[in-house]
Design a protein around this motif. Structure first.
Motif, PDB file in Angstrom:
ATOM      1  N   LEU A 112     -20.378  19.177  20.877  1.00 28.17           N
ATOM      2  CA  LEU A 112     -19.352  18.306  21.430  1.00 28.17           C
ATOM      3  C   LEU A 112     -18.014  18.432  20.703  1.00 28.17           C
ATOM      4  CD1 LEU A 112     -21.537  15.127  22.003  1.00 28.17           C
ATOM      5  CD2 LEU A 112     -20.752  16.770  23.719  1.00 28.17           C
ATOM      6  N   ASP A 113     -17.957  19.316  19.691  1.00 30.21           N
ATOM      7  CA  ASP A 113     -16.709  19.563  18.965  1.00 30.21           C
ATOM      8  C   ASP A 113     -16.124  18.275  18.372  1.00 30.21           C
ATOM      9  OD1 ASP A 113     -14.820  21.217  17.926  1.00 30.21           O
ATOM     10  OD2 ASP A 113     -13.600  21.341  19.733  1.00 30.21           O
ATOM     11  N   CYS A 114     -16.992  17.435  17.807  1.00 31.90           N
ATOM     12  CA  CYS A 114     -16.557  16.134  17.291  1.00 31.90           C
ATOM     13  C   CYS A 114     -15.515  16.274  16.185  1.00 31.90           C
ATOM     14  CB  CYS A 114     -17.759  15.352  16.766  1.00 31.90           C
ATOM     15  SG  CYS A 114     -19.024  15.026  18.011  1.00 31.90           S
ATOM     16  N   THR A 115     -15.624  17.341  15.392  1.00 34.55           N
ATOM     17  CA  THR A 115     -14.733  17.463  14.241  1.00 34.55           C
ATOM     18  C   THR A 115     -13.402  18.107  14.609  1.00 34.55           C
ATOM     19  OG1 THR A 115     -15.969  19.438  13.663  1.00 34.55           O
ATOM     20  CG2 THR A 115     -16.508  17.417  12.475  1.00 34.55           C
ATOM     21  N   ALA A 116     -13.108  18.200  15.897  1.00 29.64           N
ATOM     22  CA  ALA A 116     -11.733  18.507  16.278  1.00 29.64           C
ATOM     23  C   ALA A 116     -10.823  17.344  15.886  1.00 29.64           C
ATOM     24  CB  ALA A 116     -11.640  18.763  17.780  1.00 29.64           C
TER      25      ALA A 116
END
Length: 906
Positions: free
Chosen positions: A475-479
């Motif tokens: 989910l690419d949360c650390t974008a």
């Protein structure tokens, strides 16, 4: 195959890769770290491959040899086929199906067709098939609001869109693909079109989605391109304002708009608050015929109307509904019109009226007379599309044979194939030259090898940390969020904005380090599923990814972050601890209310989490640590330290013991919204909710079933009552919320108020004290009819009101106040009686059933318990049962009054 036609719903996150200039794997996996994972290869090292596997939907076409998809690597659903063609230009769609990586650099959609005449024919067939599942794209009329592009640019920055898409969104794909109305509709509900959640739902309002669409398509909506797209549509542009004015002059003109849009007419049917608001309307009014026209406004409060830049009707100032008119010679056709209006309080109304040549009555201007600019903007080269049913039939066959349904349909008719159990390097779609018929993804150098390695490792029993890292990568949360050493770079962090100077806590999305140890699973689920936001100063929003896409993520965070020695059970507490906690939280303690809101009050003026929600959101161990050592537990916080060297600044509470004080604060906050508000809590009176905090609060109102002279008294202890001063009697009691003042404060006529909570306990109707034999044996009439009159109201030293009422020489002074008894608060009712000449009875309660508990205690139907009623008797009066306490006659001239105290609890 991953996301055939994925671009058709606008996967904005992946488009940004080309614009940012960073490597696909590196940018998408920055920020993946998992505390507590066993030594060895860190899960973060595999994050690029995990992200690629989910993003390209490897497991939509294939499953491991054992048939089980590894947790966290589930494929992200591609756009649903229904409606794809409706929002996407057919020409662009045709080009994308044939050459996806060329039309949208960075897309995970592979090439499936050869660039041959046969491939072009297949692409055309697929376009017809997709059109058959919805309708062909035809640009819709669109309301171009004033300054929409500038507001969209601000939203792009404030919402944090740049974290995935870069500081400048790469517009080429969108400009060639869709229209502003279609893009705005997608931005309002992206999960409907893209259920995979890679473009999450930010909960945009129609105005916000419109502004963002205009910003993203700005090159097509300015200059000559805009002039070619402009048409005229019905309605007027409007601006909505909030403030307090006495005139449309001066400050009103300088007040910025809070919202803009298109209204069918100048009136008050738009969304607004109840008082202290204004509107500006502008556009054109079409005059049917040349001659003398009368234009008018009817408004409450002020309004003004301009025609062709000249002020014509001046109906300004605070006033009740009033009509003012003016006559003007106008030629047939369109004329510029502007209407302004403000409302302070009470009733509100706005109408624009006209009277034509030869007419005698004013009438409302019809909607069709108002118009303003609209646009119909299509991608360059757009052509009307004609559906060919035969081509659509062939397209359906290609859709199945190419495996498109595996990514785009919830249930694919084509089952996935099993991956071989040995090494996958260089095989199938992972080879440098994929065989004929295999999808061509255009992997970055080394990316296919990393995917093959991860797929071949057969991680059958991953730790929670590994599963968590996969989900975060997917989910690419650390974008946006940092976790460990991973997360946005400094340049990206610098772009996040906040509302006010509150440091990083008021500007940045919170770090994910230890978040599973910090927040309860219920709180994490609220954030992940509902996009719950608890930091009002941070402009970036937590979006919604869709419940299915974040299923189990809260539990994984907890399993990964919780420590073996963390206490998860609530510590024991009592009412004394709760009272100590309230003191510590309030103005006379650590003054937490200076930065925190309480129970939703004054939220916009606070920095961080609502105190009434803290205990439900924060786990006990983490909350204890942040209270005792805030800087160490929550690095970067502005929360001050209250305990230094094992000592506290408030030694008189709980012997100054920091551990006991921290436990008391949690015990108090566990009451949530039902807790007694702390002293100093700021209350938003504009919300009409009355919340006593520092002492008793009095509220005069109209209440159903009582006289027009009713005074409601609320206490911080959440015990409240209504005193009917018109009939000199205590009328009602209730616990919980006090009152909502809207019915009394809003509108000049007022409205009936109701207690803020249930149940409500009614006291016996009529006077509280009965004297004569006739009164003792019958149901008393209303207090006023029985001769009772109010003599006034006094206030004790602590602010508690004392109601004084009398009949002749007989005087009663009555008060109620909360008192703690064990682990609860009770109401103490005190009556001082002077001038009593004969045996009388106090009427304490009424109900269908009254049960004696012993020791002067009784319980009435509904759970109302009365204490201190020694000697009380139950009488049958007019078909009902009443609890009455006899009182002896006293010397009317004696300076000492007869004092009676009873308690009420429920």
């Amino acid at each position: 195959m991953r996301n055939s036609l994925l671009i058709l719903a606008g996967l904005l996150a992946t488009v940004a890769l080309a614009a940012t200039g960073c490597d696909d794997a590196e940018r998408l996996t920055s920020g993946i770290a998992s505390p507590g994972v066993a030594a060895g290869k860190a899960p973060a090292d595999d994050a690029a491959a995990w992200h690629a596997i989910a993003d390209r939907a490897c497991f939509a076409c294939h499953v491991p040899a054992d048939g089980r998809i590894p947790a966290g690597l589930e494929p992200l659903r591609a756009p649903a086929p229904e409606g794809i063609a409706t929002r996407t230009d057919a020409g662009w769609m045709r080009r994308f199906i044939l050459r996806p990586d060329t039309e949208k650099p960075g897309t995970p959609m592979p090439r499936l067709l050869p660039e041959t005449p046969d491939g072009e024919e297949t692409a055309e067939d697929l376009v017809h098939y997709l059109v058959s599942r919805g309708r062909a794209f035809e640009p819709l009329l669109f309301d171009l609001e004033p300054d929409a592009a500038a507001r969209g640019a601000t939203l792009y920055r404030d919402l944090g869109c740049f974290a995935c898409h870069g500081p400048e969104f790469p517009r080429a794909t969108l400009l060639a693909k869709t229209g502003p109305a279609e893009l705005a509709a997608f931005l309002r509900a992206p999960l409907v079109h893209r259920p995979g959640g890679r473009m999450p739902d930010f909960g945009l309002s129609p105005e916000e989605s419109t502004a963002l669409a205009v910003h993203l398509l700005a090159p097509r909506l300015q200059g000559e391109a805009l002039a070619r797209a402009t048409v005229l549509g019905r309605g007027l542009d409007y601006e909505y304002l909030e403030g307090e004015w006495d005139s449309l002059e001066g400050e009103f003109a300088e007040t910025p708009a809070r919202r803009r849009g298109i209204a069918p007419r100048p009136d008050l049917s738009r969304e607004r608050r109840d008082d202290r608001f204004g509107f500006r309307f502008s556009g054109e009014i079409v005059i049917p015929g040349t001659g003398a026209w009368t234009l008018a406004t009817r408004s409450d409060d002020g309004s003004r109307l301009w025609i062709d830049g000249e002020l014509l009707v001046d109906n300004d100032g605070p006033h009740p509904a009033e009509t003012k008119e003016a006559e003007i010679e106008l030629a047939a056709g369109a004329h510029r019109i502007r209407v302004e209006f403000f409302e302070n309080g009470g009733d509100e109304e706005l109408q624009v009226l006209w009277r034509g040549p030869g007419e005698t009555e004013l009438r409302r201007v019809p909607d069709e007379a108002f118009r303003t600019a609209r646009i119909r903007s299509a991608p360059e080269g757009h052509r009307p599309f004609v559906l060919d049913p035969e081509r659509a039939r062939r397209g359906a066959e290609h859709w199945k044979s190419l495996g498109c349904a595996r990514c785009h349909e919830a249930e694919s008719p084509v089952p996935p194939t099993r991956l071989p159990a040995d090494d996958l390097t260089g095989r199938g779609c992972l080879s440098e030259t994929p065989p004929t018929g295999a999808p061509r993804f255009g992997f970055a150098p080394g990316e296919a090898g990393e995917i093959a390695r991860v797929l071949s490792e057969r991680d059958e029993n991953p730790t929670p940390g590994v599963e968590l890292a996969r989900h975060l990568a997917r989910l690419d949360c650390t974008a946006c969020h940092r976790r460990g050493a991973r997360g946005p770079d400094e340049a990206t962090l610098a772009r996040f904005t906040g509302n006010g100077d509150w440091g990083d806590e008021g500007r940045l999305p919170p770090r994910l380090d230890g978040v599973g140890r910090k927040l309860t699973e219920a709180a994490l689920t609220e954030v992940l599923v509902e996009g719950r936001k608890v930091r009002p100063r941070v402009n970036a929003r937590m979006p919604r990814f869709g419940a299915g896409n974040v299923s189990g993520l809260a539990a994984l965070l907890a399993a990964t972050d919780l420590r073996p020695d963390d206490a998860t059970e609530e510590p024991a507490s009592d009412l004394a601890a709760v009272e100590a906690g309230r003191r510590l939280v309030g103005r006379d303690g650590f003054n937490c209310v200076e930065c925190h809101s309480f129970a939703g009050h004054d939220l916009e003026n606070r920095l961080t989490v609502d105190l009434a929600e803290a205990a439900a959101r924060l786990r006990p161990a983490w909350m204890r640590e942040v209270l005792l050592e805030p800087a160490r537990t929550n690095p970067g916080t502005r929360m001050p330290g209250f305990f230094t060297g094992g000592r506290t600044g408030i030694p008189e509470v709980l012997d100054g013991d920091p551990e006991r004080q921290a436990a008391a604060i949690r015990a108090y906050l566990r009451g949530g919204r039902d807790a007694i508000p702390p002293k100093g809590a700021r209350i938003d009176r504009a919300a009409y909710e009355l919340l006593p905090t520092d002492g008793p609060e009095l509220f005069a109102t109209f209440m159903r079933g009582l006289s027009a002279r009713t005074v409601c008294v609320g206490f911080p202890e959440r015990l409240h009552y209504a005193f009917d001063a018109g009939n000199a009697r205590l009328a009602r009691m209730w616990r919980g919320k006090f009152m909502n003042a809207r019915g009394t404060w809003h509108g000049r006529a007022g409205a009936l108020s109701e207690p803020g909570d249930r149940p409500v306990h009614d006291l016996p109707p009529g006077p509280a004290l009965v004297e004569s034999a006739a009164e003792l044996a019958s149901l008393p009439v209303a207090g006023r009819d029985a001769g009772w009159r109010m003599r006034g109201r006094e206030v004790d030293a602590d602010g508690t009101p004392v109601f004084v009422f009398a009949r002749g020489d007989l005087e009663v002074r009555e008060s109620l106040r909360p008192r703690r008894e064990g682990e609860r608060y009770v109401f103490v009712r005190r009556l001082e009686i002077r001038g009593l000449r004969e045996a009388s009875e106090l009427r304490l309660a009424r109900g269908r059933s009254i049960t004696a508990l012993g020791g002067g205690r009784f319980v009435v139907e509904g759970g109302l318990e009365i204490g201190g009623a020694e000697g009380a008797v139950v009488r049958e009066v007019a078909g009902a049962r009443e609890l009455r306490r006899p009182v002896s006659a006293s010397n009317p001239d004696a300076p000492v009054a007869l004092v009676v105290e009873v308690t009420y609890s429920w």
